[in-house]
Design an enzyme around this catalytic site. Structure first.
Site, PDB file in Angstrom:
ATOM      1  N   CYS A  61     -11.320  -0.004 -11.285  1.00  0.00           N
ATOM      2  CA  CYS A  61     -10.320  -0.575 -11.891  1.00  0.00           C
ATOM      3  C   CYS A  61     -10.098  -1.968 -11.247  1.00  0.00           C
ATOM      4  O   CYS A  61      -9.618  -3.008 -11.876  1.00  0.00           O
ATOM      5  CB  CYS A  61      -9.089   0.276 -11.634  1.00  0.00           C
TER       6      CYS A  61
ATOM      7  N   GLU B 122     -13.380   3.538 -17.610  1.00  0.00           N
ATOM      8  CA  GLU B 122     -13.002   1.953 -17.952  1.00  0.00           C
ATOM      9  C   GLU B 122     -13.360   1.724 -19.104  1.00  0.00           C
ATOM     10  O   GLU B 122     -12.580   1.304 -20.007  1.00  0.00           O
ATOM     11  CB  GLU B 122     -13.393   1.190 -16.874  1.00  0.00           C
TER      12      GLU B 122
END
Length: 231
Positions: free
Chosen positions: A146, A216
């Protein structure tokens, strides 16, 4: 190069070896119509609004995961760093969302009550389970994508530019000095920890890093599809 540790990691470092495993995932992220649409003008504002709403939900649990990683960190300085990053999610990133909400015709009260999409719930559940149930290194590997993927995407899109002020504000946030500095701090810790790991621990941490890198891509894809629960 100012952002060399982010955009061009040493291939012999642990972070460099981790990144080599997810290069195809990162290429797929850059090729995704959501990411392309942030700069070429093709992204539907309603899709971006859906993303922002889900990102608010995601970041609440990401901040919790960082707090758990902080508690397990090997040194006091590492604990302080992750605790600061967790707090900055509320001070910086959620402020970005709040500034975007009026421009996207989103009601803050409605956003606060937004339920997680299937992908958001799966991703945050994985993060929290790994942070709570795994070692410090497991948690570090799980939260790292992230930081790193957002920083790299932000820097890539900064070079491309955007004509939409809402999207440009998002790009500026993740390519900015504060966020890229936080990412570089975590990468420095990653490369300090990597050489101390046993082969088994390194392999397990690598598995978490690859898994959350995939999440993601899935997170942006689910926003693009405006994913909801099927039943």
């Amino acid at each position: 190069m100012k952002h060399e540790s982010i955009t061009a990691p040493d291939p012999q470092s642990w972070s460099g070896r981790l990144w080599a495993e997810v290069e195809p995932i990162y290429a797929a992220i850059l090729d995704h119509p959501f990411i392309k649409g942030l700069t070429d003008g093709s992204l539907d504002p309603e899709v971006f609004a859906h993303y922002v709403a889900q990102d608010v939900v995601y970041l609440r649990d990401y901040a919790r995961a960082l707090s758990v990683v902080s508690a397990k960190a090997p040194t006091q300085a590492d604990t302080a760093m992750f605790a600061r990053h967790s707090a900055e999610i509320y001070d910086v990133e959620l402020q970005l969302h709040n500034s975007l909400l009026p421009d996207l015709d989103l009601d803050p009260a409605a956003i606060a009550a937004t339920p997680p999409s299937p992908t958001t719930q799966a991703y945050t559940s994985y993060l929290l389970a790994t942070a709570f149930g795994g070692s410090f290194v497991d948690g570090l590997a799980a939260v790292l994508p992230c930081y790193w993927i957002y920083a790299r995407v932000g820097l890539e899109l900064l070079d491309r530019g955007s004509t939409d002020p809402r999207y440009r504000r998002w790009i500026d946030s993740y390519s900015g000095e504060d966020f890229t500095k936080s990412c570089a701090e975590v990468l420095a810790l990653t490369d300090r920890i990597g050489p101390t790991l046993t082969p088994a621990d390194e392999a397990e941490a690598r598995r978490h890093f690859v898994a959350t890198s995939r999440y993601e891509w899935m997170f942006w894809d689910s926003a693009y599809r405006r994913e909801s629960w099927p039943v």
